[in-house]
Design a protein around this motif. Structure first.
Motif: not given
Length: 368
Positions: A199-205
């Motif tokens: 989810x950290x990567x999800x939020x990056x996008x």
């Protein structure tokens, strides 16, 4: 929602049929914007007959129950649907069949990705030719490539139509880093990313306005309501589409999410789709047929599933039969296709039947 009529019977009756084209919504060109809004996409299971061929009747029932319970899209021939065990002919046939039968009721996203750019281009051309609404593309796996090679690979397929990029390093052996996604995001055909890194990567996008679907069912609730994800591309929704829709559509629901986590953990104890295939067989909605190298879960794990169904409630699961444990001997493992032989007498009778249908059809066309 009204149930969708199965198309399997019409496919089996005769190859010599000339139905009028159904110029429904699924024949209109789909844009990436049409895909970006989908909240629940099911990575649909592909069921088999005892000889290893597709069981299209069971497949139609599976897709239909997804539509009835509110899924907005299906991934055809993905990892869950065992595209990796299909020939390209099978792959494109199943995409076309799904579009023909259900394309006006659900978005059909064909997995036409490959580690070979040439194959990915060819399969995607065919997929869009048979009417799929969007393509799912993975980064080149096993052989891998450089980051510049990834960008070039995706640049070759993106112009063909709406595309979801799938990042699952646990299977490909190589992450698709944000640098690559930000580069290809310039394409108007990039619908978004199916992201499995977390989810950290999800939020990056999502902070940058890039649409993301969680690829992890155990994280999808938080991804949707706390990290900006549009929704989920789900395995679990094969079993409980109504509850997964509720999780994606009706706001934060930590209680429901916690209730479903033991089932989700059970589904991913072995590489997907081993547990899903086992569960659907236990529910009686598919035959207990596995294409190798997949094999069913052992007896103790099948008993665990029975208890999970009781705890969550049988009424929340697909199918109408009582859930069963099944014996080891109930499962059929297929290494090669074993179509039933047709003897000469049978071939002649079949050909005469086809000729008769063709003759009658020609007569009707002449009358018209």
């Amino acid at each position: 929602m009204a149930a969708v009529k199965s198309c399997s019977v019409c496919l089996r009756e005769s190859t010599l049929q000339f139905p009028r084209p159904n110029r429904g919504d699924h024949y209109k060109r789909t844009s990436a914007e049409d895909i970006k809004s989908l909240r629940l996409i099911t990575a649909i299971k592909t069921p088999y007959l005892p000889d290893g061929r597709f069981d299209l009747e069971a497949y139609d029932a599976l897709v239909n129950v997804q539509i009835v319970n509110g899924a907005e899209g299906v991934i055809v021939g993905g990892t869950t649907g065992e595209g990796q065990l299909m020939s390209w002919d099978e792959h494109i046939m199943l995409i076309g069949h799904t579009v023909n039968c259900f394309g006006s009721s659900v978005k059909v996203i064909g997995n036409t990705g490959s580690n070979s750019t040439r194959e990915a281009i060819h399969a995607t051309e065919q997929g869009f030719a048979v009417g799929m609404h969007a393509a799912l593309h993975i980064n080149p796996y096993y052989g891998k490539t450089s980051l510049e090679g990834m960008v070039s690979h995706f640049d070759c397929v993106l112009p063909m139509g709406p595309t979801i990029i799938y990042n699952v390093p646990s299977r490909t052996g190589q992450d698709i880093p944000p640098r690559v996604i930000h580069t290809i995001a310039q394409s108007p055909n990039l619908a978004g990313v199916k992201e499995c890194v977390g989810n950290d990567r999800v939020e990056q996008y999502t902070d940058k306005g890039i649409v993301v679907w969680s690829g992890n069912d155990d994280q999808c609730h938080d991804a949707r309501w706390s990290h900006g994800a549009t929704g989920v591309i789900s395995v679990t929704s094969n079993l409980i589409p109504g509850l997964m829709r509720k999780l994606m559509f009706e706001g934060k629901n930590s209680e429901l999410n916690s209730k479903l986590l033991p089932l989700i953990d059970w589904l991913f104890q072995e590489p997907n789709p081993i547990a899903l295939n086992t569960a659907l067989a236990q529910l009686g909605v598919v035959r207990p047929v596995f294409r190798l190298p997949y094999v069913p879960l052992p007896l103790a794990k099948r008993v665990e599933f029975l208890n999970l169904v009781k705890k969550i409630g049988r009424e929340n699961f697909v199918g109408e039969k009582n859930v069963q444990v099944l014996d080891d001997d109930d499962f059929i493992l297929i290494a090669r296709f074993k179509p039933k032989p047709v003897h000469a007498k049978g071939r002649i009778a079949l050909w005469q039947k086809v000729e008769k249908k063709a003759y009658n059809l020609c007569g009707k066309l002449i009358e018209l």
